[in-house]
Enzyme design. Structure first.
Site, PDB file in Angstrom:
ATOM      1  N   GLU A 155      -0.108  14.102  -8.882  1.00 30.37           N
ATOM      2  CA  GLU A 155      -0.783  13.407  -9.951  1.00 30.37           C
ATOM      3  C   GLU A 155      -0.554  11.647  -9.535  1.00 30.37           C
ATOM      4  O   GLU A 155       0.730  11.359  -9.432  1.00 30.37           O
ATOM      5  CB  GLU A 155      -0.285  13.527 -11.228  1.00 30.37           C
ATOM      6  CG  GLU A 155      -0.754  12.671 -12.456  1.00 30.37           C
ATOM      7  CD  GLU A 155      -0.781  12.977 -13.881  1.00 30.37           C
ATOM      8  OE1 GLU A 155       0.504  13.128 -14.055  1.00 30.37           O
ATOM      9  OE2 GLU A 155      -1.343  12.721 -14.739  1.00 30.37           O
ATOM     10  N   LYS A 230      -8.686  14.564 -15.754  1.00 30.56           N
ATOM     11  CA  LYS A 230      -7.890  15.215 -16.649  1.00 30.56           C
ATOM     12  C   LYS A 230      -8.512  15.399 -18.005  1.00 30.56           C
ATOM     13  O   LYS A 230      -8.651  14.219 -18.590  1.00 30.56           O
ATOM     14  CB  LYS A 230      -6.392  14.065 -16.492  1.00 30.56           C
ATOM     15  CG  LYS A 230      -5.483  14.850 -17.255  1.00 30.56           C
ATOM     16  CD  LYS A 230      -4.118  13.795 -17.125  1.00 30.56           C
ATOM     17  CE  LYS A 230      -2.919  14.327 -17.620  1.00 30.56           C
ATOM     18  NZ  LYS A 230      -1.771  13.429 -17.481  1.00 30.56           N
ATOM     19  N   CYS A 267      -1.627  17.693 -14.683  1.00 22.40           N
ATOM     20  CA  CYS A 267      -0.472  17.720 -15.487  1.00 22.40           C
ATOM     21  C   CYS A 267      -0.184  18.153 -16.757  1.00 22.40           C
ATOM     22  O   CYS A 267      -0.102  19.361 -16.836  1.00 22.40           O
ATOM     23  CB  CYS A 267       0.219  16.021 -15.466  1.00 22.40           C
ATOM     24  SG  CYS A 267       1.800  15.913 -15.742  1.00 22.40           S
TER      25      CYS A 267
HETATM   26  N1  URP Z   1       1.366  12.803 -16.785  1.00 17.28           N
HETATM   27  C1  URP Z   1       1.614  13.512 -17.571  1.00 17.28           C
HETATM   28  O1  URP Z   1       0.580  14.355 -18.331  1.00 17.28           O
HETATM   29  N2  URP Z   1       3.023  13.783 -18.093  1.00 17.28           N
HETATM   30  C2  URP Z   1       3.257  14.552 -19.369  1.00 17.28           C
HETATM   31  C3  URP Z   1       4.617  15.069 -19.357  1.00 17.28           C
HETATM   32  C4  URP Z   1       4.483  16.657 -19.341  1.00 17.28           C
HETATM   33  O2  URP Z   1       3.501  17.121 -19.589  1.00 17.28           O
HETATM   34  O3  URP Z   1       5.499  17.257 -18.989  1.00 17.28           O
END
Ligand code: URP
Length: 426
Positions: A155, A230, A267
């Site tokens: 990401e 996303k 993510c």
């Molecule tokens: N970038 C992101 O969505 N991080 C969130 C942290 C997670 O879901 O572990």
């Protein structure tokens, strides 16, 4: 500190307390500099410490592929040479499927790249971005030299993960879908005849310069096949990313590439089973989960969610997380009463593949940049659908009805209470 062949860092790390893993108060008492008792992955620790027979049975519980432990695949010499010259981790495995009478095997070679940032975050932005491009290039070359067909990066791989700072200046890293990071990867996609998934912070020039968190799908001829944005923005701890980009508006697309049908669940989307389901219903055979996540927040859920998604949806999952600590110039707070900080914890790498039959590869290093390669026979997806029949038995109509009712403002949960319970006041 020197990392040996098997990922053990030579200087003995102390585990804190009596050295026992039982009774530790936090991951901090087991992990030193991101190492688990001196090892940069749990798989390497177990491989070194368990008696081979005990290790065999541990492998059984970690998941067998067609009844056997996952096989390692020999790497091309030039890929190994690149990994020693540029000091990145490299591993390769093979998921097989049963031989079928009517279909030929559909074997594709898939790669995942995890990377750290290179320059301090105080450096000029262009210099930071170019240094990341330069750092990632030898890993893409190693993937190309290994004959990888489909490659996915992490990401927002082209920038520091600044979203936790909430400072607007980091928006400058956003690029159009056909911006410099895409162009950089298009050349490599063409050179290596490789599909590349390119997760960036996107600036949508035609829609008022709106910012999105996007994966651009580059075809093996260097063409842009499409993009996915996303769907879910985290709102917890340091990961309050809504300051930077909007909730995606692209649905759950599956991209039919020269090598198979792929999708990208970016993510935080991995915590949403319906997200995984939707990519499956659209026919994905491999779903990538390019991520940026840190130690105590998510490391215990990381291998479970991916494996579960692969099993429940009868497809392969490629999970990628960045590595290292990223320090920012100014202090910020997560609004939880804890002290202000300039870094958001350790990104623990540990990229890996999960398969629909519950097998999974060992993970890449928790500390180092790395390339993970795996062959996968996509026939395994249908074989597992036939074995378990999840699609046929899912009763989607019950869920559709439940969700339709849930979305109405007058929804009432379907709870049948024991009439003998004492009456509640409200
Ligand atoms: N970038 C992101 O969505 N991080 C969130 C942290 C997670 O879901 O572990």
């Amino acid at each position: 500190m020197e990392t040996t062949q098997n990922g053990k860092v030579e200087e003995e790390a102390t585990a804190g307390g009596d050295g026992s893993i039982c009774g530790f108060e936090s991951l901090g008492s087991v992990l030193l500099d991101g190492l688990i008792f001196g090892y940069d992955s749990l798989d390497r620790l177990l491989g070194d410490h368990l008696h081979p027979k005990v290790f065999q049975s541990a492998v059984y519980f970690m998941g067998l592929n067609c009844g056997r432990a996952l096989e390692a695949v020999p790497l091309a010499d030039c890929a190994k040479a690149l990994s020693s010259e540029y000091d990145f981790d490299i591993l390769a495995f093979r998921f097989t499927a049963d031989k079928e009478l009517l279909r030929e095997p559909r074997v594709v070679r898939v790669g995942l790249i995890q990377n750290s940032i290179v320059c301090p975050t105080t450096f000029p932005f262009l210099e930071q971005k170019m240094a990341i491009h330069e750092n990632v290039k030898p890993m893409i070359d190693a993937a190309g030299a290994s004959g990888v067909n489909i490659l996915c990066l992490q990401e927002a791989w082209m920038m520091p993960f600044a979203f936790s700072t909430k400072e607007k200046r980091w928006c400058e890293f956003a690029e159009p879908v056909d911006g410099e990071s895409t162009r950089f990867l298009q050349d490599l996609a063409k050179k290596y005849n490789m599909v590349i998934v390119n997760p960036i912070l996107e600036r949508d020039i035609n829609h008022g310069e709106t910012i999105w968190n996007t994966a651009v799908i580059i075809g093996n001829c260097g063409n842009i096949i499409g993009k996915h944005r996303k769907n879910h923005i985290p709102r917890g701890e340091d990961f309050n990313e809504s300051t930077y980009y909007m909730e995606g508006n692209t649905g759950h697309p599956v991209f039919e590439t020269a090598y198979g049908k792929i999708a990208v669940n970016i993510c935080y989307g991995r915590h949403h089973p319906l997200n995984w389901l939707a990519f499956g219903l659209n026919g994905a055979e491999i779903v990538f989960n390019p991520s940026a996540t840190v130690g105590e927040l998510s490391e215990t859920t990381w291998p479970i969610e991916a494996r579960n998604a692969a099993i429940a949806n009868s497809y392969f999952v490629g999970s990628i997380n960045r590595v290292g600590r990223e320090k920012f110039p100014n202090l910020s707070t997560s609004g939880d009463g804890k002290p202000q900080h300039t870094d958001f914890g350790r990104f623990y790498g540990s990229s890996h593949f999960s398969a629909p039959d519950a097998s999974c590869t060992p993970s890449l290093s928790r500390q180092k940049d790395g390339l993970l390669v795996s062959d996968m026979d996509l026939n395994l997806c249908r074989q597992l659908k036939d074995k378990w029949g999840f699609r046929m038995t899912a009763r989607y109509e019950l869920c559709a009805d439940m969700l339709a009712r849930y979305l109405k403002p007058d929804f009432e949960p379907q709870v049948i209470s024991d009439p003998l319970l004492p009456k509640k006041s409200s």
